[in-house]
Design a protein around this motif. Sequence first.
Motif, PDB file in Angstrom:
ATOM      1  N   SER A 268      54.602  33.620  40.920  1.00  0.00           N
ATOM      2  CA  SER A 268      54.984  33.979  39.552  1.00  0.00           C
ATOM      3  C   SER A 268      53.899  34.797  38.856  1.00  0.00           C
ATOM      4  CB  SER A 268      55.278  32.722  38.731  1.00  0.00           C
ATOM      5  OG  SER A 268      54.104  32.248  38.125  1.00  0.00           O
TER       6      SER A 268
ATOM      7  N   ASP B  73      54.733  27.089  34.088  1.00  0.00           N
ATOM      8  CA  ASP B  73      54.107  27.170  35.416  1.00  0.00           C
ATOM      9  C   ASP B  73      52.701  27.769  35.360  1.00  0.00           C
ATOM     10  OD1 ASP B  73      54.682  29.802  34.984  1.00  0.00           O
ATOM     11  OD2 ASP B  73      55.557  30.168  36.956  1.00  0.00           O
ATOM     12  N   GLN B  74      52.152  27.891  34.146  1.00  0.00           N
ATOM     13  CA  GLN B  74      50.768  28.358  34.058  1.00  0.00           C
ATOM     14  C   GLN B  74      49.785  27.311  34.581  1.00  0.00           C
ATOM     15  OE1 GLN B  74      49.213  28.505  29.912  1.00  0.00           O
ATOM     16  NE2 GLN B  74      51.217  27.696  29.423  1.00  0.00           N
ATOM     17  N   LEU B  75      50.222  26.055  34.631  1.00  0.00           N
ATOM     18  CA  LEU B  75      49.407  25.042  35.292  1.00  0.00           C
ATOM     19  C   LEU B  75      49.601  25.210  36.787  1.00  0.00           C
ATOM     20  CD1 LEU B  75      49.986  21.823  33.189  1.00  0.00           C
ATOM     21  CD2 LEU B  75      48.279  23.605  32.918  1.00  0.00           C
TER      22      LEU B  75
ATOM     23  N   GLU C 171      55.014  30.145  29.567  1.00  0.00           N
ATOM     24  CA  GLU C 171      55.646  29.520  30.729  1.00  0.00           C
ATOM     25  C   GLU C 171      54.919  28.244  31.139  1.00  0.00           C
ATOM     26  OE1 GLU C 171      54.646  32.665  30.599  1.00  0.00           O
ATOM     27  OE2 GLU C 171      56.544  33.778  30.492  1.00  0.00           O
TER      28      GLU C 171
ATOM     29  N   ASN D 127      42.839  35.886  34.694  1.00  0.00           N
ATOM     30  CA  ASN D 127      42.205  35.497  33.439  1.00  0.00           C
ATOM     31  C   ASN D 127      40.836  34.848  33.703  1.00  0.00           C
ATOM     32  OD1 ASN D 127      43.053  33.249  30.696  1.00  0.00           O
ATOM     33  ND2 ASN D 127      41.835  35.104  30.699  1.00  0.00           N
TER      34      ASN D 127
ATOM     35  N   THR E 181      52.970  34.666  35.884  1.00  0.00           N
ATOM     36  CA  THR E 181      52.109  33.842  35.044  1.00  0.00           C
ATOM     37  C   THR E 181      50.921  33.306  35.846  1.00  0.00           C
ATOM     38  OG1 THR E 181      54.124  33.133  33.966  1.00  0.00           O
ATOM     39  CG2 THR E 181      52.127  31.962  33.380  1.00  0.00           C
ATOM     40  N   GLN E 182      51.207  32.785  37.048  1.00  0.00           N
ATOM     41  CA  GLN E 182      50.110  32.233  37.849  1.00  0.00           C
ATOM     42  C   GLN E 182      49.127  33.310  38.281  1.00  0.00           C
ATOM     43  OE1 GLN E 182      51.889  29.774  40.899  1.00  0.00           O
ATOM     44  NE2 GLN E 182      52.554  28.298  39.381  1.00  0.00           N
TER      45      GLN E 182
ATOM     46  N   PHE F 248      49.827  30.634  28.037  1.00  0.00           N
ATOM     47  CA  PHE F 248      51.086  31.363  28.166  1.00  0.00           C
ATOM     48  C   PHE F 248      52.257  30.506  27.686  1.00  0.00           C
ATOM     49  CE2 PHE F 248      48.200  33.043  31.347  1.00  0.00           C
ATOM     50  CZ  PHE F 248      48.353  34.412  31.193  1.00  0.00           C
TER      51      PHE F 248
ATOM     52  N   ILE G 226      43.697  32.467  27.929  1.00  0.00           N
ATOM     53  CA  ILE G 226      45.079  32.686  27.493  1.00  0.00           C
ATOM     54  C   ILE G 226      45.920  31.439  27.748  1.00  0.00           C
ATOM     55  CG2 ILE G 226      47.112  34.149  27.717  1.00  0.00           C
ATOM     56  CD1 ILE G 226      45.321  36.298  28.882  1.00  0.00           C
TER      57      ILE G 226
ATOM     58  N   VAL H  74      47.026  33.895  35.252  1.00  0.00           N
ATOM     59  CA  VAL H  74      46.086  32.789  35.076  1.00  0.00           C
ATOM     60  C   VAL H  74      44.863  33.014  35.962  1.00  0.00           C
ATOM     61  CG1 VAL H  74      45.726  30.338  35.569  1.00  0.00           C
ATOM     62  CG2 VAL H  74      47.748  31.054  34.320  1.00  0.00           C
TER      63      VAL H  74
END
Lengths: 268, 299
Positions: free
Chosen positions: B188, A98-100, A96, B197, B190-191, A94, A92, B194
């Motif tokens: 977050s 901050d996905q890194l 945002e 995932n 998102t993290q 994303f 995925i 991730v």
Amino acid sequence: MDQSDVSRAGLREPLLAVDGVTLQYATREQIVTATHRVSFDMFGHDRFVLLGPSGCGKSTLLKSIGGFLKPVEGEVRLNGRRVSAPGADRMIVFQEFDQLLPWQTVLENVIFPMRTTGRFPRSEWADRAAAAVAKVGLSKFADAFPHTLSGGMKQRVAIGRALAMEPQVLLMDEPFAALDALTRRRMQQELLDLWAEIRFSMVFVTHSIQEAIILANRIVVMTPHPGQIIAELDATGFNYDQSGSDEFVAFQQKINDMLFGHEDTAHG
Amino acid sequence: MAEVSATQEVGFVELAARPDIERPRAPAHTIGDVAQDLGFRERLFDKTWVRRALVLVVLGIAWEAYARYAGNELMFPSLSATLDAWWQGMRSGVLISSVYGTLQVLLLGYAVAVCISVVLTTFAISTRVGTDVLATMTAMFNPLPAIAILPLALLWFGLGVTSLIFVIVHSVLWAVSLNTLTGFLSVSQTQRMVGRNYGLRGVNFVVKILIPAAFPSILSGLKIGWAFAWRTLIAAELVFGVSGNSAGLGWYIFQNRNALETANVFAGLLTVIIIGLFVEGVIFRTIEAATVRRWGMQG
């Protein structure tokens, strides 16, 4: 040519099948139905775009394909197997930035999913990651930490990281929505160039009609409350260069009318 | 009013058109330096340690000046007298052995507390019940001063290192756990996604995603915990003096006050401050520079 493609598509198994999926999520006060019995089939190498206004459940649907949300009705199948949990075969990207992971350099970020999943032999990690970083044009920044990169660069790293895993399908959740218009335009072209090179399969969520037409070969149009699919359109033969052409504008208008009715015209 | 309605009737009125202007780009070499180096003074005062050292110097001068003005060595020894007493203490080895004794107990207690905290917060983050248990327990015990349970510790474990460790663990554990849990909970979404995932779960998820992502909070918890441990230990030593065979800094301070060696008392306090500054300014700063600052998670 088109005809034979369609008939072949009818014969072969879909890569990703969304089959009568109803999704619900709970807020503090109520249970909200995000999508109601949505279905579509996606085939290998498709650039499949889910398009709709906010609240139409397209992002929720993508999360369900990602395995983060169980359908209350229906199922999602990848290569005929039911999706039940998140997995790296569906990488995925994303919206945002901050996905890194901020504690890893660009290269480490790309290697990270290989390391945690054991996808490739350890000896190949560094080379594969370097190749992926080069592919998105960031070789010079391989050892930089994410906070030193611009938004567009961060999204490129995220795309590189996802593609490096060679996923069955790439899931993109409005990856360019937080970028400025000029960067966004360039990223769209780069994504198409990458596709031309690797021919990966992707599901791309967006609320921009123009972005959908440029990127997709297939557009699913969704309406909100609850999310439903009202059309699945062919969008082959449209790219950015034609965005001023009559056909392009007419197609854009057609989708616009589907979403907002005839009296309203597109704004942006 | 009449004017407004008049313009509304006319509708959208465009302004008069003006001709387009296009300018050629100036060649780069005609513009000169785009970036210039800062001057020596600006660069010097940009260094945090220079500014902080300056604060220390000013405080030191103020101390010395006041002490000389007051002229009462018994009540308020001067900086020079304190430094002299400190140097004597170091040379005779009394101060060093006190510091050694205190640091030993301190580090042991701190380490035990951090280990327990890791287990507790990992348990807390894995289940919702665990979160509730830890949140309730920190709410209960964090405000409870460690020194208040010292009498109980003495009753249970007797006059010895175990009692000291117990109160240190109590003072450190809740502060560190509270900060770590808060850090975990504010990672977050998102993290988290991730990490999931890539199929990370359980302890792997905690170690590879949650701990680094929550590191700024964890680090600040460790700092607070360290300060709490110091205060608690010095206070505890003041209360019951010698622990086993080693006398600590608290005892050194207490004893010298009884002997009215006020300069030595100040020397003991100064030692606590120096160690505090060293741990904060060198150890924690180094960790910060190598982690959260490098990662851009903290300015």
